[in-house]
Design an enzyme around this catalytic site. Structure first.
Site, PDB file in Angstrom:
ATOM      1  N   ILE A   1       0.815  -1.229   0.020  1.00 45.38           N
ATOM      2  CA  ILE A   1      -0.083  -0.075   0.235  1.00 45.38           C
ATOM      3  C   ILE A   1       1.033   1.251   0.133  1.00 45.38           C
ATOM      4  O   ILE A   1       1.936   1.454   0.804  1.00 45.38           O
ATOM      5  CB  ILE A   1      -1.058   0.049   1.270  1.00 45.38           C
ATOM      6  CG1 ILE A   1      -1.768  -1.357   1.169  1.00 45.38           C
ATOM      7  CG2 ILE A   1      -1.760   1.313   1.063  1.00 45.38           C
ATOM      8  CD1 ILE A   1      -2.728  -1.443   2.621  1.00 45.38           C
TER       9      ILE A   1
ATOM     10  N   HIS B   1       8.915   3.700  -0.109  1.00 41.97           N
ATOM     11  CA  HIS B   1       9.295   2.098  -0.156  1.00 41.97           C
ATOM     12  C   HIS B   1       8.597   1.374  -1.028  1.00 41.97           C
ATOM     13  O   HIS B   1       8.917   0.343  -1.579  1.00 41.97           O
ATOM     14  CB  HIS B   1       8.991   1.877   1.206  1.00 41.97           C
ATOM     15  CG  HIS B   1       9.843   0.761   1.953  1.00 41.97           C
ATOM     16  ND1 HIS B   1      11.078   1.040   2.346  1.00 41.97           N
ATOM     17  CD2 HIS B   1       9.263  -0.404   2.363  1.00 41.97           C
ATOM     18  CE1 HIS B   1      11.640   0.015   2.879  1.00 41.97           C
ATOM     19  NE2 HIS B   1      10.693  -0.973   3.041  1.00 41.97           N
TER      20      HIS B   1
HETATM   21  N1  INI Z   1       5.839  -4.867   2.873  1.00 43.46           N
HETATM   22  C1  INI Z   1       4.546  -5.290   2.453  1.00 43.46           C
HETATM   23  O1  INI Z   1       4.125  -6.410   2.175  1.00 43.46           O
HETATM   24  N2  INI Z   1       3.631  -4.426   2.098  1.00 43.46           N
HETATM   25  C2  INI Z   1       3.772  -2.972   2.397  1.00 43.46           C
HETATM   26  O2  INI Z   1       2.861  -2.131   1.943  1.00 43.46           O
HETATM   27  C3  INI Z   1       5.315  -2.748   2.780  1.00 43.46           C
HETATM   28  N3  INI Z   1       5.289  -1.086   2.858  1.00 43.46           N
HETATM   29  O3  INI Z   1       4.839  -0.198   2.334  1.00 43.46           O
HETATM   30  O4  INI Z   1       6.549  -0.719   3.258  1.00 43.46           O
HETATM   31  C4  INI Z   1       6.134  -3.625   2.979  1.00 43.46           C
HETATM   32  N4  INI Z   1       7.163  -3.319   3.620  1.00 43.46           N
HETATM   33  C5  INI Z   1       7.992  -4.234   4.221  1.00 43.46           C
HETATM   34  C6  INI Z   1       8.923  -4.995   3.369  1.00 43.46           C
HETATM   35  O5  INI Z   1       8.277  -5.742   2.698  1.00 43.46           O
HETATM   36  C7  INI Z   1      10.024  -5.805   4.167  1.00 43.46           C
HETATM   37  O6  INI Z   1       9.209  -6.595   4.884  1.00 43.46           O
HETATM   38  C8  INI Z   1      10.923  -5.055   5.070  1.00 43.46           C
HETATM   39  O7  INI Z   1      11.512  -3.923   4.255  1.00 43.46           O
HETATM   40  C9  INI Z   1      11.904  -5.735   5.694  1.00 43.46           C
HETATM   41  O8  INI Z   1      12.946  -6.460   4.790  1.00 43.46           O
END
Ligand code: INI
Length: 156
Positions: free
Chosen positions: A85, A91
């Site tokens: 989202i 990110h």
């Molecule tokens: N991971 C998601 O599955 N959805 C998201 O929206 C999201 N955002 O927005 O940051 C997200 N971030 C975490 C990422 O997938 C990793 O788990 C994290 O960066 C650790 O490696």
């Protein structure tokens, strides 16, 4: 008139071993995708004993686990369910695009079909809409696409 051969998948999940790979991030959305997918597969002849749910932290971690699942030889298909989202974080673009590329790569490298049930939305409202409310349930759609693809590949 020459005969035309048509190959298409029957929507019967009986006997198929499916790995449901799901992110914990945004779990209030992802849990709705999982229940939609499980319900769909059950209503199409799938056995609950043949379903395995694997939880990972977020969408970014999904491809590496997806690759291992594909390599294991234990599954006829992998259903990838997550929700990225946008909100206010940049990110989003990195996570969404790396996950998407990863699934495509795993599918082509391994030959194991991956159902793409990763929501990528601008906000939470759009995610809710696609997780069992007014825009349907992306978990169901991805389960259906995976089932059809598995059944097509079996015939080629
Ligand atoms: N991971 C998601 O599955 N959805 C998201 O929206 C999201 N955002 O927005 O940051 C997200 N971030 C975490 C990422 O997938 C990793 O788990 C994290 O960066 C650790 O490696």
């Amino acid at each position: 008139m020459a005969h035309i051969t048509t190959i298409e998948g029957q929507m019967n999940a009986s006997g198929l071993r499916i790995a449901i790979l799901a992110a914990r991030f945004n779990d209030f959305i992802v849990d709705r995708l999982i229940s939609g997918a499980v319900d769909y597969l059950s209503r199409h002849g799938g056995e609950r004993d043949n379903l395995t749910i694997i939880r990972v932290p977020g969408a970014f971690e999904m491809p590496v686990v997806c690759a291992r699942l594909a390599k294991s030889g234990k599954y006829d298909g992998i259903l990838a369910l997550g929700a990225v989202i946008r909100g206010s974080t940049p990110h989003f673009d990195y996570v969404a695009s790396e996950a998407t590329k990863g699934f495509a790569h795993v599918m082509l490298e391994s030959g194991v079909p991956v159902g793409f049930g990763l929501l990528t939305t601008d906000n939470i409202e759009q995610a809710v809409e696609r997780a069992g409310t007014k825009a349907g349930n992306k978990g169901v759609d991805a389960a259906a696409a995976l089932l059809e693809t598995i059944r097509v590949l079996e015939q080629i």
